[in-house]
Structures are given as structure tokens and as C-alpha cells.
Motif scaffolding. Structure first.
Motif, PDB file in Angstrom:
ATOM      1  N   ASN A 266       0.829  -1.204   0.000  1.00  0.00           N
ATOM      2  CA  ASN A 266       0.000   0.000   0.000  1.00  0.00           C
ATOM      3  C   ASN A 266       0.864   1.255   0.000  1.00  0.00           C
ATOM      4  O   ASN A 266       0.520   2.240  -0.656  1.00  0.00           O
ATOM      5  CB  ASN A 266      -0.988  -0.016   1.168  1.00  0.00           C
ATOM      6  CG  ASN A 266      -2.152  -0.937   0.882  1.00  0.00           C
ATOM      7  OD1 ASN A 266      -2.708  -0.924  -0.207  1.00  0.00           O
ATOM      8  ND2 ASN A 266      -2.517  -1.746   1.859  1.00  0.00           N
ATOM      9  N   SER A 267       1.977   1.220   0.693  1.00  0.00           N
ATOM     10  CA  SER A 267       2.900   2.359   0.655  1.00  0.00           C
ATOM     11  C   SER A 267       3.402   2.598  -0.768  1.00  0.00           C
ATOM     12  O   SER A 267       3.447   3.732  -1.234  1.00  0.00           O
ATOM     13  CB  SER A 267       4.088   2.121   1.585  1.00  0.00           C
ATOM     14  OG  SER A 267       3.674   2.085   2.924  1.00  0.00           O
ATOM     15  N   LEU A 268       3.746   1.517  -1.445  1.00  0.00           N
ATOM     16  CA  LEU A 268       4.205   1.636  -2.835  1.00  0.00           C
ATOM     17  C   LEU A 268       3.099   2.185  -3.740  1.00  0.00           C
ATOM     18  O   LEU A 268       3.359   3.018  -4.599  1.00  0.00           O
ATOM     19  CB  LEU A 268       4.685   0.283  -3.357  1.00  0.00           C
ATOM     20  CG  LEU A 268       5.975  -0.252  -2.736  1.00  0.00           C
ATOM     21  CD1 LEU A 268       6.220  -1.700  -3.162  1.00  0.00           C
ATOM     22  CD2 LEU A 268       7.156   0.624  -3.115  1.00  0.00           C
ATOM     23  N   LEU A 269       1.883   1.729  -3.529  1.00  0.00           N
ATOM     24  CA  LEU A 269       0.759   2.205  -4.341  1.00  0.00           C
ATOM     25  C   LEU A 269       0.523   3.703  -4.151  1.00  0.00           C
ATOM     26  O   LEU A 269       0.064   4.382  -5.060  1.00  0.00           O
ATOM     27  CB  LEU A 269      -0.511   1.429  -3.998  1.00  0.00           C
ATOM     28  CG  LEU A 269      -0.540  -0.019  -4.484  1.00  0.00           C
ATOM     29  CD1 LEU A 269      -1.756  -0.748  -3.927  1.00  0.00           C
ATOM     30  CD2 LEU A 269      -0.528  -0.087  -6.002  1.00  0.00           C
ATOM     31  N   PHE A 270       0.856   4.207  -2.968  1.00  0.00           N
ATOM     32  CA  PHE A 270       0.692   5.628  -2.683  1.00  0.00           C
ATOM     33  C   PHE A 270       1.972   6.423  -2.940  1.00  0.00           C
ATOM     34  O   PHE A 270       2.092   7.568  -2.523  1.00  0.00           O
ATOM     35  CB  PHE A 270       0.208   5.843  -1.251  1.00  0.00           C
ATOM     36  CG  PHE A 270      -1.192   5.359  -1.028  1.00  0.00           C
ATOM     37  CD1 PHE A 270      -2.253   5.880  -1.752  1.00  0.00           C
ATOM     38  CD2 PHE A 270      -1.448   4.366  -0.110  1.00  0.00           C
ATOM     39  CE1 PHE A 270      -3.547   5.431  -1.568  1.00  0.00           C
ATOM     40  CE2 PHE A 270      -2.746   3.909   0.094  1.00  0.00           C
ATOM     41  CZ  PHE A 270      -3.795   4.446  -0.635  1.00  0.00           C
ATOM     42  N   GLY A 271       2.945   5.790  -3.608  1.00  0.00           N
ATOM     43  CA  GLY A 271       4.159   6.483  -3.995  1.00  0.00           C
ATOM     44  C   GLY A 271       5.176   6.659  -2.883  1.00  0.00           C
ATOM     45  O   GLY A 271       6.082   7.470  -3.000  1.00  0.00           O
ATOM     46  N   GLN A 272       5.038   5.895  -1.818  1.00  0.00           N
ATOM     47  CA  GLN A 272       5.957   5.981  -0.680  1.00  0.00           C
ATOM     48  C   GLN A 272       6.912   4.788  -0.689  1.00  0.00           C
ATOM     49  O   GLN A 272       6.669   3.793  -0.035  1.00  0.00           O
ATOM     50  CB  GLN A 272       5.167   6.008   0.636  1.00  0.00           C
ATOM     51  CG  GLN A 272       4.166   7.128   0.752  1.00  0.00           C
ATOM     52  CD  GLN A 272       4.837   8.481   0.769  1.00  0.00           C
ATOM     53  OE1 GLN A 272       5.876   8.673   1.390  1.00  0.00           O
ATOM     54  NE2 GLN A 272       4.251   9.431   0.059  1.00  0.00           N
ATOM     55  N   SER A 273       7.977   4.902  -1.426  1.00  0.00           N
ATOM     56  CA  SER A 273       8.953   3.819  -1.500  1.00  0.00           C
ATOM     57  C   SER A 273       9.728   3.743  -0.184  1.00  0.00           C
ATOM     58  O   SER A 273      10.136   4.759   0.369  1.00  0.00           O
ATOM     59  CB  SER A 273       9.918   4.076  -2.659  1.00  0.00           C
ATOM     60  OG  SER A 273      10.871   3.054  -2.710  1.00  0.00           O
TER      61      SER A 273
ATOM     62  N   ALA B 243      14.089   0.218   2.968  1.00  0.00           N
ATOM     63  CA  ALA B 243      14.409  -0.709   4.053  1.00  0.00           C
ATOM     64  C   ALA B 243      13.307  -1.733   4.291  1.00  0.00           C
ATOM     65  O   ALA B 243      13.416  -2.550   5.210  1.00  0.00           O
ATOM     66  CB  ALA B 243      14.672   0.073   5.342  1.00  0.00           C
ATOM     67  N   ALA B 244      12.269  -1.740   3.480  1.00  0.00           N
ATOM     68  CA  ALA B 244      11.127  -2.629   3.724  1.00  0.00           C
ATOM     69  C   ALA B 244      11.538  -4.103   3.731  1.00  0.00           C
ATOM     70  O   ALA B 244      11.101  -4.856   4.607  1.00  0.00           O
ATOM     71  CB  ALA B 244      10.035  -2.387   2.697  1.00  0.00           C
ATOM     72  N   SER B 245      12.365  -4.520   2.790  1.00  0.00           N
ATOM     73  CA  SER B 245      12.738  -5.934   2.741  1.00  0.00           C
ATOM     74  C   SER B 245      13.589  -6.320   3.951  1.00  0.00           C
ATOM     75  O   SER B 245      13.459  -7.428   4.476  1.00  0.00           O
ATOM     76  CB  SER B 245      13.462  -6.270   1.444  1.00  0.00           C
ATOM     77  OG  SER B 245      14.690  -5.582   1.366  1.00  0.00           O
ATOM     78  N   VAL B 246      14.430  -5.398   4.404  1.00  0.00           N
ATOM     79  CA  VAL B 246      15.260  -5.661   5.585  1.00  0.00           C
ATOM     80  C   VAL B 246      14.373  -5.769   6.829  1.00  0.00           C
ATOM     81  O   VAL B 246      14.537  -6.682   7.645  1.00  0.00           O
ATOM     82  CB  VAL B 246      16.326  -4.556   5.758  1.00  0.00           C
ATOM     83  CG1 VAL B 246      17.062  -4.699   7.076  1.00  0.00           C
ATOM     84  CG2 VAL B 246      17.284  -4.577   4.584  1.00  0.00           C
ATOM     85  N   ARG B 247      13.415  -4.863   6.962  1.00  0.00           N
ATOM     86  CA  ARG B 247      12.495  -4.914   8.109  1.00  0.00           C
ATOM     87  C   ARG B 247      11.662  -6.198   8.101  1.00  0.00           C
ATOM     88  O   ARG B 247      11.431  -6.792   9.146  1.00  0.00           O
ATOM     89  CB  ARG B 247      11.560  -3.707   8.094  1.00  0.00           C
ATOM     90  CG  ARG B 247      12.128  -2.531   8.772  1.00  0.00           C
ATOM     91  CD  ARG B 247      11.036  -1.494   9.051  1.00  0.00           C
ATOM     92  NE  ARG B 247      11.685  -0.223   8.968  1.00  0.00           N
ATOM     93  CZ  ARG B 247      11.637   0.601   7.926  1.00  0.00           C
ATOM     94  NH1 ARG B 247      10.886   0.329   6.895  1.00  0.00           N
ATOM     95  NH2 ARG B 247      12.317   1.722   7.932  1.00  0.00           N
TER      96      ARG B 247
END
Length: 173
Positions: free
Chosen positions: A140-147, A150-154
Motif C-alpha cells: 500500500n505504501s508503494l501504491l501511494f508512492g511511498q517507496s 528498508a522494507a525488505s530488511v524490516r
């Protein structure tokens, strides 16, 4: 040519891939197949069941996997994030079908790590809830343009923490 459940799921999968979960309806799938919406209900009782079947199709590569739990859940992440609204799709499907892949393979992997069947069942449920929640937030963050670089690390750190907690619980007296 007679309509089949497989054709319905294939059409729905294509629509989910192109437009996302929210834009898929029984009417739209029927239009894609060139049939009346009522024709779908003979094979699929409702939209939720149709989406559950689409999710099973998406997650088929995780059906019988012998990977470690961490690797299995990383593969889940790849499959979910490759699909628009994949997190939402799998959340819907998992709430309807707690045996959705990769759950059986995850339980099997946990049994190999000295978990009892009851511990493997509970841990698989906890890991799935964490993974699906984290993936839905990330997507959802990606869909709203918020890349979030660190997402994969988290995601991995959360899984490792949960798995370490399982190991400590299993090895504790």
C-alpha cells in the motif's frame, strides 16, 4: 464451449494483475469471458471465493516447498509484491482459507526445527499474520508512492525475531 471454473479463475487473475483487487467484480469477469454474470455463479458462488481461488493460483509455487521457513516467507513476499494489490488479495484469501499456501509447507518446515505439531500450527499462524500484514503495508505504501528502501530488511528482521522466539520457546524447559 462450456464455461469452467478454471476459465473464471484465469480471467479473474488477469483482471487482478491488470487492475487490482478492488476493480474486479463478478460482472467484470463475466464481461471478460463474454458471458452473463449469472453464468459464473454455477462455478463460483461469490467474489470472495473467486478471489480465494485466484490467490491459490498465485501461491501455487509455494504449495509443496521444502525451503526453510525464512526462505519460504521470502518467496511469499516476492509473489505477493509482484501483483498489484497482492497483499490485499492474499489477506482476503487467508482469512477465508487458513490452509492457503505456504501454510502447510511452513508447518512442515517448523516441525523440522523441533516444534511440536501444536507449536508448528500456532507459529505458522503467527508468521503468516505478520508476513501478510507487513506485505500489505509495504504494498500500500508503494501504491501511494511511498517507496521504503528498508522494507525488505524490516520484513526479514521481523521474521527472524519471530523465528528466534520460537526457537527459544521450544528449547526452554
Amino acid at each position: 464451449m462450456a464455461l469452467t471454473a478454471g476459465q473464471i479463475v484465469e480471467a479473474a487473475h488477469g483482471l487482478v494483475t491488470r487492475y487490482g483487487v478492488q476493480d474486479v467484480s463478478m460482472r467484470r469477469v463475466a464481461g471478460e469471458l463474454g458471458v452473463r454474470p449469472g453464468a459464473l455463479y454455477y462455478h463460483v458462488p461469490n467474489k470472495q471465493e473467486m478471489l480465494r481461488r485466484v490467490a491459490r493460483r498465485v501461491l501455487e509455487p509455494l504449495h509443496e516447498v521444502t525451503d526453510e521457513p525464512l526462505a519460504l516467507l521470502q518467496r511469499l513476499r516476492q509473489l505477493v509484491l509482484a501483483l498489484p494489490d497482492g497483499g490485499d488479495l492474499i489477506l482476503i484469501a487467508y482469512s477465508l482459507d487458513p490452509e492457503l499456501p505456504p501454510v502447510p509447507a511452513l508447518r512442515s518446515g517448523l516441525l523440522l526445527h523441533s516444534c511440536t505439531p501444536a507449536e508448528a500450527e500456532e507459529t505458522a499462524a503467527i508468521l503468516m499474520r505478520y508476513a501478510l500484514g507487513a506485505l500489505a503495508v509495504e504494498q500500500n505504501s508503494l501504491l501511494f508512492g511511498q517507496s521504503d528502501p528498508a522494507a525488505s530488511v524490516r520484513y526479514e528482521r521481523g521474521l527472524l525475531a519471530l523465528l528466534a522466539g520460537v526457537r527459544n520457546t521450544v528449547s526452554s524447559p
